[in-house]
Motif scaffolding. Structure first.
Motif, short mmCIF file in Angstrom:
data_model
loop_
_atom_site.label_atom_id
_atom_site.label_comp_id
_atom_site.label_asym_id
_atom_site.label_seq_id
_atom_site.Cartn_x
_atom_site.Cartn_y
_atom_site.Cartn_z
N GLN A 171 0.84 -1.21 0.00
CA GLN A 171 0.00 0.00 0.00
C GLN A 171 0.87 1.25 0.00
N ALA A 172 1.93 1.25 0.81
CA ALA A 172 2.83 2.41 0.88
C ALA A 172 3.58 2.60 -0.44
N TYR A 173 3.99 1.50 -1.05
CA TYR A 173 4.73 1.58 -2.30
C TYR A 173 3.85 2.15 -3.42
N GLN A 174 2.63 1.66 -3.53
CA GLN A 174 1.74 2.15 -4.56
C GLN A 174 1.45 3.64 -4.39
N LEU A 175 1.34 4.07 -3.16
CA LEU A 175 1.10 5.50 -2.89
C LEU A 175 2.33 6.33 -3.24
N TYR A 180 5.41 10.06 -6.51
CA TYR A 180 6.78 10.41 -6.89
C TYR A 180 7.34 9.55 -8.03
N GLY A 181 6.59 8.59 -8.51
CA GLY A 181 7.10 7.75 -9.59
C GLY A 181 7.87 6.54 -9.08
N THR A 182 8.42 5.77 -10.01
CA THR A 182 9.09 4.52 -9.66
C THR A 182 10.57 4.69 -9.35
N ASP A 183 11.15 5.81 -9.70
CA ASP A 183 12.59 6.01 -9.45
C ASP A 183 12.88 6.05 -7.95
N VAL A 184 13.98 5.44 -7.59
CA VAL A 184 14.41 5.46 -6.19
C VAL A 184 15.16 6.76 -5.92
N ALA A 185 14.72 7.50 -4.94
CA ALA A 185 15.34 8.79 -4.63
C ALA A 185 16.74 8.59 -4.06
N LYS A 186 17.71 9.35 -4.60
CA LYS A 186 19.08 9.30 -4.12
C LYS A 186 19.44 10.53 -3.29
N GLU A 187 18.82 11.64 -3.60
CA GLU A 187 19.08 12.87 -2.85
C GLU A 187 18.43 12.78 -1.46
N PRO A 188 19.17 13.12 -0.42
CA PRO A 188 18.64 13.03 0.94
C PRO A 188 17.37 13.86 1.15
N LYS A 189 17.31 15.06 0.50
CA LYS A 189 16.14 15.91 0.69
C LYS A 189 14.88 15.28 0.10
N LEU A 190 15.02 14.71 -1.09
CA LEU A 190 13.87 14.07 -1.72
C LEU A 190 13.44 12.82 -0.96
N ALA A 211 9.28 0.82 0.94
CA ALA A 211 8.56 1.37 -0.21
C ALA A 211 9.44 2.34 -1.00
N ILE A 212 10.16 3.23 -0.32
CA ILE A 212 10.94 4.23 -1.05
C ILE A 212 12.24 3.65 -1.60
N SER A 213 12.63 2.45 -1.14
CA SER A 213 13.87 1.82 -1.63
C SER A 213 13.61 0.77 -2.70
N ARG A 214 12.37 0.49 -2.94
CA ARG A 214 12.01 -0.58 -3.89
C ARG A 214 12.29 -0.15 -5.34
N LYS A 215 12.95 -1.04 -6.08
CA LYS A 215 13.25 -0.80 -7.49
C LYS A 215 12.27 -1.58 -8.37
#
Length: 219
Positions: A171-175, A180-190, A211-215
């Motif tokens: 559920q968290a991943y789909q949200l 924010y899209g499927t790209d995994v954020a690398k910038e600490p702020k994002l 969820a935010i680390s999933r590729k």
């Protein structure tokens, strides 16, 4: 009354013009009669009129008798309870408070609500399940759902089994993908921004980090 003294038709435009001319003449006459160095005070009748109207309105409010709706009891209270439940599902506590606003006797309300619950016209279980489904459609996580249940005076244990069966990580991943899209954020702020977003939605930190680390390759 004779027709000659009170004509049926009046020329209102002509009368208005005549009175306007008379007012202008009175103003010119009064200004001409007043000495140039006159120190007479000019009375502001508009403020006195306003004060008079305010005092009159206050007096009217103090003296008027307010209409009070007769309090419900017996079959009328029961009919009102059915009408309320027809429009919306209420938890037991909320229904008691709702009916007590219009009932003559609170004890009668308590007895009536117990009866309605026994006959399944009112059901905390049903309200809890509806709340869970509604919150999930809005993209809310378990913490926000628990708050919603508490606001309706519902015990979270009513839907505890249902909540255990939900994949909150998915559920968290789909949200996250929707926002924010499927790209995994690398910038600490994002990354921090995505974490705050999912926390606000009520997800646990463990599900958020997954969820935010999933590729895409992990699917």
């Amino acid at each position: 009354m004779s027709d000659s003294k009170f004509p049926k038709m009046l020329d209102y435009e002509q009368l208005k013009q005549q009175f306007a001319e008379l007012d202008q003449q009175d103003q010119l006459t009064s200004s001409a009669q007043r000495p140039a160095d006159s120190n007479d005070e000019i009375v502001d009748f508009s403020s006195e009129k306003l004060q008079y109207e305010q005092d009159r309105a206050l007096s009217f409010d103090q003296n008027k008798t307010e209409y009070q709706r007769p309090l419900l009891t017996g079959s009328r209270l029961r009919s009102y309870a059915f009408a309320v439940l027809t429009r919306k599902e209420y938890s037991k506590v909320d229904l008691i408070e709702k009916l007590s606003l219009y009932a003559q006797n609170r004890e009668e309300v308590l007895t009536l609500v117990d009866e309605l619950a026994q006959e399944n016209y009112q059901s905390d279980q049903r309200v809890a399940e509806m709340t869970l489904r509604s919150q999930m459609r809005k993209g809310k996580g378990p913490n926000r759902i628990k708050l919603a249940l508490r606001s309706k005076h519902l015990d979270k244990t009513l839907v505890q089994e249902d909540m255990r069966e939900i994949d909150w990580y998915e559920q968290a991943y789909q949200l996250k993908v929707k926002k924010y899209g499927t790209d995994v954020a690398k910038e600490p702020k994002l990354k921090a921004k995505q974490i705050r977003f999912l926390q606000y939605r009520g997800f646990e930190m463990d599900a958020i980090m997954k969820a935010i680390s999933r590729k895409i390759d992990d699917d």
